[in-house]
Design an enzyme around this catalytic site. Sequence first.
Site, PDB file in Angstrom:
ATOM      1  N   VAL A   9       8.447  10.250  -3.310  1.00  0.00           N
ATOM      2  CA  VAL A   9       7.875   9.183  -3.111  1.00  0.00           C
ATOM      3  C   VAL A   9       6.295   9.120  -2.922  1.00  0.00           C
ATOM      4  CG1 VAL A   9       8.042   7.245  -1.445  1.00  0.00           C
ATOM      5  CG2 VAL A   9       9.912   8.433  -1.720  1.00  0.00           C
ATOM      6  N   GLY A  11       3.020   7.244  -1.675  1.00  0.00           N
ATOM      7  CA  GLY A  11       2.758   6.201  -0.908  1.00  0.00           C
ATOM      8  C   GLY A  11       1.039   5.891  -0.935  1.00  0.00           C
ATOM      9  N   TYR A  12       0.476   4.607  -1.027  1.00  0.00           N
ATOM     10  CA  TYR A  12      -0.791   4.265  -1.165  1.00  0.00           C
ATOM     11  C   TYR A  12      -1.260   3.473  -0.174  1.00  0.00           C
ATOM     12  CZ  TYR A  12       1.252   0.205  -3.527  1.00  0.00           C
ATOM     13  OH  TYR A  12       1.975  -0.726  -3.615  1.00  0.00           O
ATOM     14  N   SER A  14       0.561   1.863   3.986  1.00  0.00           N
ATOM     15  CA  SER A  14       0.874   2.576   5.222  1.00  0.00           C
ATOM     16  C   SER A  14       1.851   3.581   5.171  1.00  0.00           C
ATOM     17  CB  SER A  14       1.398   1.180   5.936  1.00  0.00           C
ATOM     18  OG  SER A  14       2.518   0.657   5.450  1.00  0.00           O
ATOM     19  N   GLU A  87       9.808  -2.196   1.924  1.00  0.00           N
ATOM     20  CA  GLU A  87       8.715  -2.551   0.892  1.00  0.00           C
ATOM     21  C   GLU A  87       9.155  -3.789  -0.081  1.00  0.00           C
ATOM     22  OE1 GLU A  87       5.975  -0.951   0.517  1.00  0.00           O
ATOM     23  OE2 GLU A  87       6.335   0.147   2.316  1.00  0.00           O
TER      24      GLU A  87
END
Length: 178
Positions: A9, A11-12, A14, A87
Amino acid sequence: MTENDAHWVFGYGSLMWRPGFPYLEREAATLHGRRRAFCIYSVHHRGTPERRGLVLGLAAGGATRGMAYRVADAHWDETYAYLREREQPTETYVEARADVRLADGRRVAALTFLSDRAHPQWAGALSLEHQADLIAGASGLSGRNVDYLADLVEHLREAGIKDRAMEKLLAMVLEREN
């Protein structure tokens, strides 16, 4: 465990500092061809339908430094369900597998949430002034929009990522909130 026994995964926002799911590995990673941007109107987490805020998306162009998480196959179904709920409350993102480069040089295909330009919440390329106007004073189920931006800037700094535009945006929002 082999790479094939796990899922990744990317994430960019939170997800970089608050993933909320079990993982086997956490690595700094870069996604090329997309940039971090406040390009999604928030009517859920950081705003309301009556007073929209803004949240991050991945807009076309540039590159984004973030975090990649390797999730065990045994935890994938639960993790994926959690990510969908977190999300995608208003289906504003397109789920995709994107190639990301890990800090150690490996390339992996990671689940990534890309901005859906066809979605009504797509804000597009807004000026910093307009972004600051939307973020200042906005609040939703996950709290104040300015806190989301401040967390982002703080965690980018901690990760050694200097994002002048996000820092300038934070200063503009804080000025408006005072």
